[in-house]
Design a protein around this motif. Structure first.
Motif, mmCIF file in Angstrom:
data_model
loop_
_atom_site.group_PDB
_atom_site.id
_atom_site.type_symbol
_atom_site.label_atom_id
_atom_site.label_comp_id
_atom_site.label_asym_id
_atom_site.label_seq_id
_atom_site.Cartn_x
_atom_site.Cartn_y
_atom_site.Cartn_z
ATOM 1 N N GLN A 4 7.090 2.377 -6.659
ATOM 2 C CA GLN A 4 8.337 3.104 -6.471
ATOM 3 C C GLN A 4 8.718 3.733 -7.805
ATOM 4 O OE1 GLN A 4 11.679 0.359 -5.761
ATOM 5 N NE2 GLN A 4 10.340 -1.300 -6.447
ATOM 6 N N GLU A 6 12.064 5.682 -10.133
ATOM 7 C CA GLU A 6 13.492 5.916 -10.299
ATOM 8 C C GLU A 6 13.699 6.435 -11.714
ATOM 9 O OE1 GLU A 6 15.522 1.917 -10.406
ATOM 10 O OE2 GLU A 6 13.426 1.267 -10.149
ATOM 11 N N TYR A 22 8.366 3.808 -13.277
ATOM 12 C CA TYR A 22 7.374 3.638 -12.211
ATOM 13 C C TYR A 22 7.030 2.153 -12.184
ATOM 14 C CZ TYR A 22 6.937 8.685 -12.759
ATOM 15 O OH TYR A 22 7.211 10.031 -12.846
ATOM 16 N N GLN A 25 6.323 -1.900 -5.885
ATOM 17 C CA GLN A 25 7.348 -2.211 -4.888
ATOM 18 C C GLN A 25 7.468 -3.711 -4.653
ATOM 19 O OE1 GLN A 25 6.841 -0.204 -1.160
ATOM 20 N NE2 GLN A 25 7.316 1.826 -1.974
#
Length: 244
Positions: A4, A6, A22, A25
Protein backbone atom coordinates in the motif's frame (compact mmCIF):
# COMPACT_ATOMS: atom_id res chain seq x y z
CA UNK A 1 3.90 -9.08 -0.82
CA UNK A 2 0.94 -6.84 -1.66
CA UNK A 3 1.77 -3.25 -0.77
CA UNK A 4 0.00 0.00 0.00
CA UNK A 5 1.13 3.59 -0.44
CA UNK A 6 0.41 6.88 1.27
CA UNK A 7 2.12 10.18 1.92
CA UNK A 8 3.00 12.31 4.90
CA UNK A 9 4.28 15.86 5.26
CA UNK A 10 7.11 15.83 7.79
CA UNK A 11 8.39 18.81 9.73
CA UNK A 12 12.13 19.29 9.27
CA UNK A 13 14.60 21.91 10.42
CA UNK A 14 14.27 23.58 7.01
CA UNK A 15 10.53 23.28 6.35
CA UNK A 16 7.87 20.79 5.37
CA UNK A 17 9.12 17.73 3.49
CA UNK A 18 6.62 15.60 1.62
CA UNK A 19 7.50 11.94 1.96
CA UNK A 20 5.93 9.04 0.10
CA UNK A 21 5.46 5.77 1.99
CA UNK A 22 5.36 2.29 0.44
CA UNK A 23 4.79 -0.65 2.80
CA UNK A 24 3.30 -4.12 2.98
CA UNK A 25 -0.45 -4.41 3.48
CA UNK A 26 -0.04 -7.33 5.88
CA UNK A 27 -0.14 -6.47 9.56
CA UNK A 28 3.17 -6.52 11.36
CA UNK A 29 6.38 -4.57 11.85
CA UNK A 30 8.92 -4.14 9.07
CA UNK A 31 12.36 -2.54 8.82
CA UNK A 32 12.58 0.81 7.04
CA UNK A 33 14.56 1.91 3.99
CA UNK A 34 14.97 5.61 3.29
CA UNK A 35 15.13 5.80 -0.50
CA UNK A 36 16.69 9.00 -1.84
CA UNK A 37 15.79 9.90 -5.40
CA UNK A 38 17.69 11.52 -8.23
CA UNK A 39 17.62 15.29 -8.70
CA UNK A 40 14.19 14.91 -10.34
CA UNK A 41 12.49 13.85 -7.06
CA UNK A 42 9.80 11.13 -7.08
CA UNK A 43 9.37 10.27 -10.74
CA UNK A 44 7.53 7.17 -11.96
CA UNK A 45 10.76 5.05 -12.06
CA UNK A 46 11.57 6.08 -8.49
CA UNK A 47 8.06 5.12 -7.36
CA UNK A 48 8.39 1.73 -9.06
CA UNK A 49 11.72 1.05 -7.37
CA UNK A 50 10.22 1.94 -4.01
CA UNK A 51 7.33 -0.44 -4.66
CA UNK A 52 9.72 -3.28 -5.56
CA UNK A 53 11.60 -2.82 -2.29
CA UNK A 54 8.41 -2.58 -0.24
CA UNK A 55 7.15 -5.80 -1.80
CA UNK A 56 10.13 -7.59 -0.24
CA UNK A 57 8.96 -6.69 3.26
CA UNK A 58 10.22 -3.17 3.91
CA UNK A 59 8.70 0.19 4.75
CA UNK A 60 10.15 2.52 2.11
CA UNK A 61 10.22 6.28 2.64
CA UNK A 62 10.83 8.48 -0.42
CA UNK A 63 11.45 12.10 0.63
CA UNK A 64 11.34 15.10 -1.68
CA UNK A 65 15.05 15.81 -1.48
CA UNK A 66 14.77 19.48 -2.50
CA UNK A 67 11.61 20.33 -0.56
CA UNK A 68 12.99 23.75 0.46
CA UNK A 69 13.43 24.79 -3.15
CA UNK A 70 10.21 23.64 -4.82
CA UNK A 71 6.46 23.58 -4.22
CA UNK A 72 5.27 20.41 -2.48
CA UNK A 73 4.70 17.64 -5.00
CA UNK A 74 7.20 18.91 -7.58
CA UNK A 75 8.46 16.29 -10.03
CA UNK A 76 11.01 17.38 -12.63
CA UNK A 77 11.06 15.97 -16.13
CA UNK A 78 13.79 13.83 -17.63
CA UNK A 79 14.64 16.63 -20.07
CA UNK A 80 17.05 19.54 -20.28
CA UNK A 81 14.80 21.87 -18.29
CA UNK A 82 14.37 19.31 -15.52
CA UNK A 83 18.06 18.49 -15.48
CA UNK A 84 19.05 22.16 -15.26
CA UNK A 85 16.58 22.85 -12.45
CA UNK A 86 17.58 19.72 -10.54
CA UNK A 87 21.28 20.48 -10.81
CA UNK A 88 20.71 24.04 -9.63
CA UNK A 89 18.81 22.66 -6.64
CA UNK A 90 21.64 20.23 -5.95
CA UNK A 91 24.18 23.01 -5.84
CA UNK A 92 21.92 25.26 -3.73
CA UNK A 93 21.08 22.92 -0.83
CA UNK A 94 23.79 22.45 1.83
CA UNK A 95 24.60 18.94 2.93
CA UNK A 96 23.76 19.94 6.49
CA UNK A 97 20.13 20.38 5.43
CA UNK A 98 20.11 16.87 4.00
CA UNK A 99 21.43 15.66 7.37
CA UNK A 100 18.53 17.23 9.23
CA UNK A 101 16.12 15.71 6.68
CA UNK A 102 17.59 12.28 7.39
CA UNK A 103 17.14 12.80 11.12
CA UNK A 104 13.48 13.71 10.61
CA UNK A 105 12.96 10.55 8.54
CA UNK A 106 14.66 8.38 11.16
CA UNK A 107 12.51 9.84 13.92
CA UNK A 108 9.37 9.28 11.86
CA UNK A 109 10.26 5.65 11.19
CA UNK A 110 11.01 4.91 14.82
CA UNK A 111 7.61 6.26 15.86
CA UNK A 112 5.49 4.17 13.49
CA UNK A 113 3.75 1.07 14.82
CA UNK A 114 4.42 -0.75 11.53
CA UNK A 115 8.19 -0.22 11.75
CA UNK A 116 10.68 -2.27 13.72
CA UNK A 117 12.81 0.82 14.35
CA UNK A 118 15.69 -0.47 12.23
CA UNK A 119 16.59 1.87 9.37
CA UNK A 120 18.69 1.55 6.22
CA UNK A 121 19.23 3.87 3.27
CA UNK A 122 19.40 3.50 -0.50
CA UNK A 123 19.69 6.02 -3.29
CA UNK A 124 20.51 6.67 -6.93
CA UNK A 125 22.69 9.44 -8.39
CA UNK A 126 22.68 12.29 -5.85
CA UNK A 127 20.46 9.96 -3.84
CA UNK A 128 23.37 7.52 -3.75
CA UNK A 129 25.45 10.29 -2.23
CA UNK A 130 22.72 11.01 0.31
CA UNK A 131 22.47 7.32 1.21
CA UNK A 132 26.26 7.29 1.72
CA UNK A 133 26.01 10.35 3.93
CA UNK A 134 23.06 8.91 5.83
CA UNK A 135 25.63 6.60 7.41
CA UNK A 136 26.79 9.56 9.50
CA UNK A 137 23.55 9.06 11.44
CA UNK A 138 24.17 6.26 13.96
CA UNK A 139 20.57 5.06 13.56
CA UNK A 140 21.14 4.14 9.90
CA UNK A 141 22.53 0.62 9.90
CA UNK A 142 23.31 -0.06 6.22
CA UNK A 143 23.46 1.87 2.97
CA UNK A 144 23.13 0.82 -0.68
CA UNK A 145 24.63 3.57 -2.83
CA UNK A 146 24.04 3.43 -6.57
CA UNK A 147 26.36 5.47 -8.83
CA UNK A 148 26.70 8.14 -6.15
CA UNK A 149 27.66 11.51 -7.60
CA UNK A 150 29.66 14.40 -6.13
CA UNK A 151 31.44 12.45 -3.39
CA UNK A 152 34.79 12.38 -5.16
CA UNK A 153 34.49 15.91 -6.56
CA UNK A 154 33.25 17.60 -3.38
CA UNK A 155 30.96 19.86 -5.40
CA UNK A 156 27.98 20.04 -3.02
CA UNK A 157 27.79 23.00 -0.62
CA UNK A 158 28.66 22.39 3.03
CA UNK A 159 30.62 23.78 5.95
CA UNK A 160 34.43 23.45 5.69
CA UNK A 161 35.52 19.90 6.48
CA UNK A 162 31.95 18.58 6.45
CA UNK A 163 31.97 17.19 2.90
CA UNK A 164 31.07 13.53 2.55
CA UNK A 165 34.54 12.47 1.32
CA UNK A 166 36.22 13.96 4.40
CA UNK A 167 33.57 12.51 6.73
CA UNK A 168 33.90 8.94 5.41
CA UNK A 169 35.68 7.80 8.57
CA UNK A 170 32.60 8.84 10.58
CA UNK A 171 30.16 6.66 8.61
CA UNK A 172 28.53 3.91 10.67
CA UNK A 173 27.16 0.63 9.37
CA UNK A 174 27.80 -1.33 6.19
CA UNK A 175 28.07 0.26 2.76
CA UNK A 176 27.31 -1.34 -0.58
CA UNK A 177 28.84 0.75 -3.37
CA UNK A 178 27.52 0.08 -6.90
CA UNK A 179 28.93 1.73 -10.02
CA UNK A 180 28.71 1.73 -13.79
CA UNK A 181 32.14 1.75 -15.41
CA UNK A 182 30.81 3.78 -18.34
CA UNK A 183 29.43 6.50 -16.04
CA UNK A 184 30.91 9.88 -17.06
CA UNK A 185 29.73 11.51 -13.81
CA UNK A 186 32.02 9.32 -11.70
CA UNK A 187 35.06 8.45 -13.84
CA UNK A 188 37.69 5.82 -13.06
CA UNK A 189 39.91 8.15 -11.04
CA UNK A 190 36.97 9.39 -8.97
CA UNK A 191 35.81 5.87 -8.16
CA UNK A 192 39.30 4.78 -7.20
CA UNK A 193 39.69 7.78 -4.88
CA UNK A 194 36.46 6.83 -3.11
CA UNK A 195 37.55 3.19 -2.90
CA UNK A 196 40.93 4.05 -1.41
CA UNK A 197 39.34 6.47 1.04
CA UNK A 198 36.96 3.77 2.27
CA UNK A 199 39.88 1.37 2.79
CA UNK A 200 41.99 3.96 4.60
CA UNK A 201 39.02 4.99 6.76
CA UNK A 202 38.37 1.42 7.89
CA UNK A 203 34.76 1.28 6.71
CA UNK A 204 32.81 -1.95 6.29
CA UNK A 205 31.84 -2.04 2.63
CA UNK A 206 31.46 -4.05 -0.53
CA UNK A 207 32.40 -2.67 -3.94
CA UNK A 208 30.71 -3.59 -7.23
CA UNK A 209 31.52 -2.26 -10.71
CA UNK A 210 29.50 -3.25 -13.78
CA UNK A 211 29.75 -2.56 -17.49
CA UNK A 212 26.90 -0.08 -17.37
CA UNK A 213 26.13 3.57 -17.76
CA UNK A 214 24.90 6.15 -15.30
CA UNK A 215 21.27 5.54 -14.28
CA UNK A 216 21.30 1.95 -15.53
CA UNK A 217 18.60 1.15 -12.93
CA UNK A 218 16.11 3.71 -14.29
CA UNK A 219 13.46 1.88 -16.32
CA UNK A 220 12.97 4.82 -18.69
CA UNK A 221 15.50 5.86 -21.27
CA UNK A 222 18.17 4.16 -23.35
CA UNK A 223 20.63 3.54 -20.49
CA UNK A 224 18.36 1.04 -18.70
CA UNK A 225 19.79 -2.44 -18.27
CA UNK A 226 16.89 -4.67 -17.11
CA UNK A 227 18.94 -7.80 -16.41
CA UNK A 228 21.51 -5.87 -14.38
CA UNK A 229 18.80 -3.95 -12.54
CA UNK A 230 17.19 -7.24 -11.47
CA UNK A 231 20.54 -8.48 -10.19
CA UNK A 232 21.17 -5.28 -8.23
CA UNK A 233 17.71 -5.34 -6.67
CA UNK A 234 18.56 -8.79 -5.37
CA UNK A 235 21.84 -7.54 -3.94
CA UNK A 236 20.10 -4.65 -2.18
CA UNK A 237 17.39 -6.88 -0.72
CA UNK A 238 20.04 -9.30 0.56
CA UNK A 239 21.93 -6.44 2.23
CA UNK A 240 18.87 -5.11 4.00
CA UNK A 241 17.53 -8.53 4.99
CA UNK A 242 20.88 -9.32 6.59
CA UNK A 243 21.54 -5.98 8.29
CA UNK A 244 18.04 -4.82 9.23
Amino acid sequence: MIIQSELVDLNTATGTMRTYIYRPQAQGQYPCIIFYSEIFQQTAPIARTAAILAGHGFVVLVPEVFHELNPIGTVLGYDDAGKDKGNNDKWAKPLEHHDSDTQALVEFAKNQSYCTGKVGAMGVCIGGHLAYRAGLNPNVLSMCCLYATDIHSNTLPCQPGNDSFSRTKDIHGELMMIWGKQDPHVPDEGRMNIHLNLINSGNIFTWHEFNAQHAFMRDEGDRYDPALALRVYGMAVELFNRTL
